[in-house]
Motif scaffolding. Structure first.
Motif, mmCIF file in Angstrom:
data_model
loop_
_atom_site.group_PDB
_atom_site.id
_atom_site.type_symbol
_atom_site.label_atom_id
_atom_site.label_comp_id
_atom_site.label_asym_id
_atom_site.label_seq_id
_atom_site.Cartn_x
_atom_site.Cartn_y
_atom_site.Cartn_z
ATOM 1 N N SER A 29 -66.862 -2.524 -101.894
ATOM 2 C CA SER A 29 -65.460 -2.411 -102.307
ATOM 3 C C SER A 29 -65.225 -1.059 -102.950
ATOM 4 O O SER A 29 -66.105 -0.548 -103.658
ATOM 5 N N PRO A 30 -64.046 -0.502 -102.729
ATOM 6 C CA PRO A 30 -63.742 0.761 -103.401
ATOM 7 C C PRO A 30 -63.608 0.525 -104.902
ATOM 8 O O PRO A 30 -63.201 -0.549 -105.343
ATOM 9 N N SER A 31 -63.964 1.533 -105.672
ATOM 10 C CA SER A 31 -63.842 1.418 -107.122
ATOM 11 C C SER A 31 -62.429 1.730 -107.578
ATOM 12 O O SER A 31 -62.021 1.316 -108.659
ATOM 13 N N ALA A 32 -61.690 2.450 -106.735
ATOM 14 C CA ALA A 32 -60.318 2.835 -107.090
ATOM 15 C C ALA A 32 -59.596 3.293 -105.826
ATOM 16 O O ALA A 32 -60.169 3.325 -104.732
ATOM 17 N N ARG A 33 -58.328 3.648 -106.032
ATOM 18 C CA ARG A 33 -57.507 4.250 -104.975
ATOM 19 C C ARG A 33 -56.956 5.558 -105.507
ATOM 20 O O ARG A 33 -56.617 5.685 -106.678
ATOM 21 N N SER A 34 -56.878 6.530 -104.588
ATOM 22 C CA SER A 34 -56.299 7.810 -104.984
ATOM 23 C C SER A 34 -54.781 7.666 -105.091
ATOM 24 O O SER A 34 -54.211 6.636 -104.703
ATOM 25 N N ASP A 35 -54.115 8.683 -105.607
ATOM 26 C CA ASP A 35 -52.653 8.667 -105.701
ATOM 27 C C ASP A 35 -52.027 8.505 -104.317
ATOM 28 O O ASP A 35 -50.952 7.930 -104.183
ATOM 29 N N ALA A 36 -52.718 9.000 -103.304
ATOM 30 C CA ALA A 36 -52.222 8.894 -101.927
ATOM 31 C C ALA A 36 -52.618 7.565 -101.280
ATOM 32 O O ALA A 36 -52.269 7.308 -100.128
ATOM 33 N N GLY A 37 -53.350 6.720 -101.987
ATOM 34 C CA GLY A 37 -53.722 5.410 -101.478
ATOM 35 C C GLY A 37 -55.064 5.355 -100.763
ATOM 36 O O GLY A 37 -55.438 4.329 -100.219
#
Length: 149
Positions: A29-37
């Motif tokens: 799983s990703p740990s986060a999402r960037s501002d662009a998703g």
């Protein structure tokens, strides 16, 4: 340092689509999402992807990989090693069984090639050649092919 799918895929030696697939089935799983998703993966996800790649290199199915990941997430190597040994023993037994099946099938082919099969001369077999009419058919059982003699 967090990395995008493309970056993490390059770092661990997997195609990007494989990383996305592993994400979609819950192996990583990703740990986060960037501002662009964009999905962002941390060092733990990178380690898990390397673990998955190595387990796949040993011939483990994704379900078996999932079992190893569950053992790894519940503790330390002390819980992974016994599970790994169990799965390796099962894998070796499966391979030994498959080798036996393939050896028997090979012998069947050799026997057929050296025997009377294939010499009908294509006379009187109806609308299509009957040269293979005496070949035993393979039957599918539980997703595996079995020779039905």
């Amino acid at each position: 340092m967090e990395r995008t799918v493309t970056q993490i895929a390059a770092a661990v030696g997997l195609p990007s689509r494989t990383v996305r697939y592993y994400d979609s089935i819950g192996l990583v799983s990703p740990s986060a999402r960037s501002d662009a998703g964009y999905r962002l993966y941390d060092a733990e996800a990178e380690g898990k992807l390397r673990f998955v790649r190595q387990a796949k290199a040993l011939g483990f199915s994704l379900e078996e990989v999932r079992q190893l990941i569950a053992a790894a997430e519940s503790g330390c190597c002390g819980q992974v090693v016994p599970e790994l040994q169990r799965l390796l023993s099962e894998k070796v037994a499966e391979i030994d069984q498959r080798i036996g099946e393939l050896s028997a099938f090979r012998q069947h082919l050799v026997d057929y090639a050296e025997g009377d099969g294939g010499g009908c001369g294509c006379q009187g077999h109806g609308a299509f050649c009957g040269c293979l009419s005496d070949v035993p058919l393979l039957q599918i059982n539980n997703g595996k092919e079995d020779l039905h003699v």
